[in-house]
Design a protein around this motif. Structure first.
Motif, PDB file in Angstrom:
ATOM      1  N   UNK A  35     -62.889 -63.238  -5.444  1.00 32.00           N
ATOM      2  CA  UNK A  35     -62.103 -63.356  -4.212  1.00 32.00           C
ATOM      3  C   UNK A  35     -61.567 -62.031  -3.696  1.00 32.00           C
ATOM      4  N   UNK A  36     -61.077 -61.109  -4.572  1.00 32.49           N
ATOM      5  CA  UNK A  36     -60.520 -59.854  -4.045  1.00 32.49           C
ATOM      6  C   UNK A  36     -61.530 -58.980  -3.307  1.00 32.49           C
ATOM      7  N   UNK A  37     -62.818 -59.110  -3.598  1.00 27.05           N
ATOM      8  CA  UNK A  37     -63.808 -58.233  -2.978  1.00 27.05           C
ATOM      9  C   UNK A  37     -64.670 -58.921  -1.927  1.00 27.05           C
ATOM     10  N   UNK A  38     -64.623 -60.242  -1.858  1.00 26.49           N
ATOM     11  CA  UNK A  38     -65.472 -60.960  -0.911  1.00 26.49           C
ATOM     12  C   UNK A  38     -64.911 -60.910   0.500  1.00 26.49           C
ATOM     13  N   UNK A  39     -65.794 -60.778   1.468  1.00 26.55           N
ATOM     14  CA  UNK A  39     -65.376 -60.864   2.868  1.00 26.55           C
ATOM     15  C   UNK A  39     -65.194 -62.325   3.246  1.00 26.55           C
ATOM     16  N   UNK A  40     -64.524 -62.549   4.382  1.00 29.01           N
ATOM     17  CA  UNK A  40     -64.335 -63.925   4.853  1.00 29.01           C
ATOM     18  C   UNK A  40     -65.678 -64.594   5.133  1.00 29.01           C
ATOM     19  N   UNK A  41     -66.619 -63.843   5.686  1.00 32.92           N
ATOM     20  CA  UNK A  41     -67.926 -64.412   5.987  1.00 32.92           C
ATOM     21  C   UNK A  41     -68.655 -64.785   4.693  1.00 32.92           C
ATOM     22  N   UNK A  42     -68.532 -63.959   3.659  1.00 31.96           N
ATOM     23  CA  UNK A  42     -69.153 -64.295   2.372  1.00 31.96           C
ATOM     24  C   UNK A  42     -68.608 -65.606   1.835  1.00 31.96           C
ATOM     25  N   UNK A  43     -67.305 -65.765   1.933  1.00 30.52           N
ATOM     26  CA  UNK A  43     -66.704 -67.018   1.437  1.00 30.52           C
ATOM     27  C   UNK A  43     -67.190 -68.213   2.264  1.00 30.52           C
ATOM     28  N   UNK A  44     -67.272 -68.008   3.585  1.00 28.91           N
ATOM     29  CA  UNK A  44     -67.733 -69.090   4.458  1.00 28.91           C
ATOM     30  C   UNK A  44     -69.203 -69.431   4.226  1.00 28.91           C
ATOM     31  N   UNK A  45     -69.960 -68.497   3.669  1.00 32.89           N
ATOM     32  CA  UNK A  45     -71.402 -68.712   3.485  1.00 32.89           C
ATOM     33  C   UNK A  45     -71.744 -69.503   2.227  1.00 32.89           C
ATOM     34  N   UNK A  46     -70.781 -69.720   1.346  1.00 32.08           N
ATOM     35  CA  UNK A  46     -71.100 -70.266   0.020  1.00 32.08           C
ATOM     36  C   UNK A  46     -71.740 -71.647   0.081  1.00 32.08           C
ATOM     37  N   UNK A  47     -71.208 -72.525   0.927  1.00 26.98           N
ATOM     38  CA  UNK A  47     -71.787 -73.869   0.993  1.00 26.98           C
ATOM     39  C   UNK A  47     -73.207 -73.829   1.536  1.00 26.98           C
ATOM     40  N   UNK A  48     -73.454 -72.980   2.517  1.00 32.99           N
ATOM     41  CA  UNK A  48     -74.813 -72.827   3.025  1.00 32.99           C
ATOM     42  C   UNK A  48     -75.739 -72.347   1.907  1.00 32.99           C
ATOM     43  N   UNK A  49     -75.244 -71.457   1.059  1.00 31.73           N
ATOM     44  CA  UNK A  49     -76.043 -70.988  -0.063  1.00 31.73           C
ATOM     45  C   UNK A  49     -76.469 -72.116  -0.979  1.00 31.73           C
ATOM     46  N   UNK A  50     -75.572 -73.073  -1.217  1.00 29.30           N
ATOM     47  CA  UNK A  50     -75.911 -74.232  -2.067  1.00 29.30           C
ATOM     48  C   UNK A  50     -77.061 -75.020  -1.443  1.00 29.30           C
ATOM     49  N   UNK A  51     -76.967 -75.293  -0.162  1.00 29.81           N
ATOM     50  CA  UNK A  51     -78.003 -76.077   0.508  1.00 29.81           C
ATOM     51  C   UNK A  51     -79.338 -75.330   0.539  1.00 29.81           C
ATOM     52  N   UNK A  52     -79.291 -74.067   0.907  1.00 26.86           N
ATOM     53  CA  UNK A  52     -80.537 -73.312   1.090  1.00 26.86           C
ATOM     54  C   UNK A  52     -81.267 -73.123  -0.231  1.00 26.86           C
ATOM     55  N   UNK A  53     -80.534 -72.782  -1.293  1.00 25.61           N
ATOM     56  CA  UNK A  53     -81.192 -72.568  -2.591  1.00 25.61           C
ATOM     57  C   UNK A  53     -81.852 -73.855  -3.074  1.00 25.61           C
ATOM     58  N   UNK A  54     -81.190 -74.984  -2.876  1.00 17.57           N
ATOM     59  CA  UNK A  54     -81.759 -76.267  -3.312  1.00 17.57           C
ATOM     60  C   UNK A  54     -83.009 -76.599  -2.510  1.00 17.57           C
ATOM     61  N   UNK A  55     -82.929 -76.454  -1.209  1.00 13.02           N
ATOM     62  CA  UNK A  55     -84.094 -76.702  -0.361  1.00 13.02           C
ATOM     63  C   UNK A  55     -85.220 -75.724  -0.691  1.00 13.02           C
ATOM     64  N   UNK A  56     -84.876 -74.468  -0.910  1.00 11.29           N
ATOM     65  CA  UNK A  56     -85.878 -73.450  -1.191  1.00 11.29           C
ATOM     66  C   UNK A  56     -86.620 -73.731  -2.493  1.00 11.29           C
ATOM     67  N   UNK A  57     -85.890 -74.154  -3.525  1.00 10.51           N
ATOM     68  CA  UNK A  57     -86.559 -74.432  -4.794  1.00 10.51           C
ATOM     69  C   UNK A  57     -87.473 -75.647  -4.654  1.00 10.51           C
ATOM     70  N   UNK A  58     -87.048 -76.637  -3.904  1.00 11.35           N
ATOM     71  CA  UNK A  58     -87.910 -77.791  -3.660  1.00 11.35           C
ATOM     72  C   UNK A  58     -89.210 -77.356  -2.993  1.00 11.35           C
ATOM     73  N   UNK A  59     -89.095 -76.475  -2.021  1.00  9.61           N
ATOM     74  CA  UNK A  59     -90.276 -75.955  -1.325  1.00  9.61           C
ATOM     75  C   UNK A  59     -91.153 -75.150  -2.278  1.00  9.61           C
ATOM     76  N   UNK A  60     -90.537 -74.368  -3.146  1.00 11.07           N
ATOM     77  CA  UNK A  60     -91.310 -73.568  -4.107  1.00 11.07           C
ATOM     78  C   UNK A  60     -92.064 -74.463  -5.095  1.00 11.07           C
TER      79      UNK A  60
END
Length: 362
Positions: free
Chosen positions: A290-315
């Motif tokens: 938390x001390x080093x993350x930007x606000x946008x990085x924190x806001x991106x975390x949920x998108x990261x969960x979705x994208x990684x899951x979808x990406x692995x399914x595609x792979x």
């Protein structure tokens, strides 16, 4: 390439061990781990122990980049450790007797050795939310310790590894080739994959706002070593460490650690994301970062969960269509089962989105 112990002893170990240790009856070479990609052994003599690994050069076509990246990361982490900014232990390259980072053998392939952390073990499956929190804190501590390192120094070990658009293009190519006549087996899931292409625009928009970081890119619990008290001791398997975005490390950790069943389970009705594990991972990750993350990085975390899951399914689906040449399989259709599992998990994520998103900020 499958390699037996006798070949290892005759062709590879002489690069690492003096004659006196090679001839010793106490020398042992035993398989280690169950990774999808590389083959790994634990080598022990009376004087030392180290991990010996044959790099899969079909997956890592530039294996020198893998070992050179690992060397750079180990050196930086050692500096952080010396000033008290990194509490975990560090696996370091074991150089050959000629001071090389690896052995490139014309017959047996590309080999490297890594230091062995004694009295440690890996865990294949998350056991409770506290372990989830500890795992996230360990991977977060790794990312925090690498924050001052210039990620652009790292070479690309797998092209477009966290690039959903590129993964979709590869899937399209395999559909067009249909070299193993498997497209008809999975048309339902191909249709679903392409129905999610709207995510690409969301990814492109947020990536443009994110700082480039050193990412582990394989943040599963079995890439941690634990001590006898079941506390995280070291982050291991740095082969896919490259520059990237933290949302993907968070997403891969959630995907692999918070699912209710294994990623190749065919019990689709049992698949969902466990909220208490997700909350624990969010807590541990933010505690470290938390001390080093930007606000946008924190806001991106949920998108990261979705994208990684979808990406692995595609792979998984792409590899199934290509004839199972990337991920190791145990039976016919294994990669299709994995793909269906991950597409189902992705669907559950969408159903649980409003509930789970709030847990990142709680």
């Amino acid at each position: 390439m499958l390699t037996d112990v006798q070949q290892i002893q005759q062709k590879i170990l002489p690069h690492y061990l003096p004659e006196s240790q090679l001839a010793c009856a106490a020398l042992t070479v035993v398989p280690l781990g169950n990774g999808h990609i590389n083959q790994t052994w634990l080598v022990r003599t009376m004087q030392q122990a180290f991990v010996l690994q044959q790099i899969n050069t079909q997956v890592f076509p530039a294996p020198w980049a893998v070992v050179e990246n690992a060397d750079l990361i180990a050196r930086h982490l050692q500096q952080q450790q010396q000033v008290g900014s990194y509490a975990l232990q560090i696996t370091t390259p074991v150089r050959t007797l000629d001071n090389a980072l690896a052995v490139d053998d014309a017959e047996l392939g590309f080999w490297r050795a890594i230091s062995c952390i004694s009295d440690s073990h890996s865990i294949e499956q998350m056991r409770n939310p506290e372990q989830a929190r500890q795992t996230a804190f360990a991977f977060g501590s790794f990312a925090a310790a690498m924050a001052e390192f210039d990620a652009k120094q790292l070479q690309e070990t797998i092209g477009d590894f966290r690039n959903l658009a590129a993964r979709m293009r590869l899937l399209t190519q395999q559909i067009q080739r249909d070299s193993h006549h498997r497209v008809a087996d999975c048309q339902q899931w191909l249709d679903f994959a392409f129905s999610q292409q709207h995510v690409l625009a969301e990814v492109a928009e947020i990536e443009a706002k994110l700082p480039l970081r050193t990412c582990h890119n394989d943040t599963k619990i079995n890439n941690l070593l634990f001590d006898t008290r079941q506390q995280p001791r070291a982050v291991v398997d740095l082969d896919t460490c490259m520059s990237g975005y933290l949302m993907y490390d968070f997403g891969d950790m959630v995907r692999s650690c918070c699912a209710s069943v294994a990623e190749d389970s065919t019990c689709l009705n049992d698949i969902n994301l466990l909220p208490d594990y997700f909350a624990a991972i969010s807590q541990g990750w933010l505690q470290a970062l938390a001390p080093m993350m930007t606000h946008v990085e924190r806001d991106s975390l949920w998108l990261g969960v979705k994208v990684v899951t979808l990406m692995l399914a595609v792979r998984f689906l792409t590899d199934y269509l290509a004839g199972d040449c990337y991920f190791r399989i145990s039976h016919d259709g294994h990669n299709l089962e994995r793909a269906i599992n991950q597409f189902t998990l992705y669907q559950r994520l969408l159903e649980q989105e409003s509930q789970l998103q709030t847990l990142i900020c709680s």
